[in-house]
Write a protein that holds these residues in place. Structure first.
Motif, PDB file in Angstrom:
ATOM      1  N   ALA A  40       0.851  -1.190   0.000  1.00 12.31           N
ATOM      2  CA  ALA A  40       0.000   0.000   0.000  1.00 12.31           C
ATOM      3  C   ALA A  40       0.886   1.240   0.000  1.00 12.31           C
ATOM      4  O   ALA A  40       1.771   1.376   0.850  1.00 12.31           O
ATOM      5  N   LEU A  41       0.678   2.129  -0.975  1.00 17.57           N
ATOM      6  CA  LEU A  41       1.470   3.364  -1.049  1.00 17.57           C
ATOM      7  C   LEU A  41       1.004   4.324   0.043  1.00 17.57           C
ATOM      8  O   LEU A  41      -0.178   4.418   0.347  1.00 17.57           O
ATOM      9  N   ILE A  42       1.948   5.067   0.601  1.00 18.85           N
ATOM     10  CA  ILE A  42       1.676   5.916   1.754  1.00 18.85           C
ATOM     11  C   ILE A  42       1.718   7.387   1.364  1.00 18.85           C
ATOM     12  O   ILE A  42       2.554   7.805   0.556  1.00 18.85           O
ATOM     13  N   THR A  43       0.799   8.144   1.948  1.00 21.20           N
ATOM     14  CA  THR A  43       0.733   9.589   1.704  1.00 21.20           C
ATOM     15  C   THR A  43       0.752  10.320   3.037  1.00 21.20           C
ATOM     16  O   THR A  43       0.085   9.901   3.982  1.00 21.20           O
ATOM     17  N   ILE A  44       1.510  11.402   3.119  1.00 19.01           N
ATOM     18  CA  ILE A  44       1.447  12.246   4.310  1.00 19.01           C
ATOM     19  C   ILE A  44       0.604  13.467   3.988  1.00 19.01           C
ATOM     20  O   ILE A  44       0.916  14.236   3.081  1.00 19.01           O
TER      21      ILE A  44
END
Lengths: 77, 153
Positions: free
Chosen positions: B102-106
């Motif tokens: 799962a790609l992570i976003t801040i």
């Protein structure tokens, strides 16, 4: 949002040169044919959502963010 | 690097590194929004476990940070379209081992993971796709953490 009832085989127009044709219906999905000028982009909504999220993921993380990531993630153990 | 012929790449977070060409991941269709990015390496650092860094081999400033989907949601089940499985070369799904990341976003409000469209890697041939789920069972902004204020100093 405008709601219109259509049956399989029927169609509708959006503006002067976009036509949506209801090709096939099943209990859980619908197959749609779209006739539109070449310059009109036709994109699945979830693809556009994924594009936006990927751009945000690529842009939002900087090296300083790694420190934030390192601690406190809600992960399954 | 001790005279070996390993290729090098510039990375977003780790400077210039040597990598094993045989371990490069091929995205035959790129990723949505990054259709021309076809080759990545996956990097893991002991101090950042269990994070996985997907570093582009053509764009040094492009590096996605990801987590195994099961580390986020133990009951995670991949929902992939036929076309994506074909791109992966995962014909016999029973015997193919697929890794879901799962790609992570801040965001300003916290850290989120995209479980809706995981990056799926076929570990047998190292082909990968971002598989957009046909249903909305999982969120594209699954909450992972609030950003601790102490880190902002």
């Amino acid at each position: 949002m405008l709601l219109i009832r259509r049956r399989a085989g029927q169609s509708l127009r959006i503006g002067g040169d976009v036509e949506i044709h209801i090709a096939e219906l099943s209990p859980s999905r619908v197959t749609i044919g779209i006739s539109a000028p070449r310059e009109v982009a036709v994109t699945r909504s979830e693809l556009a959502l994924t594009e936006r999220q990927n751009v945000a993921a690529a842009e939002s993380l900087g090296p300083e963010a790694l420190a934030k990531l390192a601690g406190g993630l809600r992960l399954a153990r | 690097m001790f005279g070996t012929a390993m290729p090098h790449c510039d990375t977003k977070y780790f400077g210039t590194i040597a990598y094993d060409e045989a371990s490069a991941l091929q995205f035959p269709a790129g990723l949505p929004g990054f259709e021309n990015e076809r080759w990545f390496v996956s990097l893991q650092q002991p101090e950042h476990q269990p994070l996985v860094f997907l570093q582009s081999l053509s764009t040094p400033n492009l590096c996605f940070v990801a987590l195994p989907a099961k580390a986020i949601e133990p009951s995670f089940e991949l929902e992939a379209e036929e076309a994506d499985l074909e791109l992966l070369g995962a014909g016999s799904a029973q015997t193919t081992v697929l890794l879901n990341l799962a790609l992570i976003t801040i965001l300003e409000t916290g850290i989120t993971a995209n479980l809706f469209a995981p990056v799926v890697i076929n570990t047998a041939n190292l082909r990968a796709v971002q598989a957009i789920a046909p249903s909305r069972r999982y969120s594209h902004v699954h909450p992972l953490a609030e950003i601790p204020e102490a880190v902002c100093s």
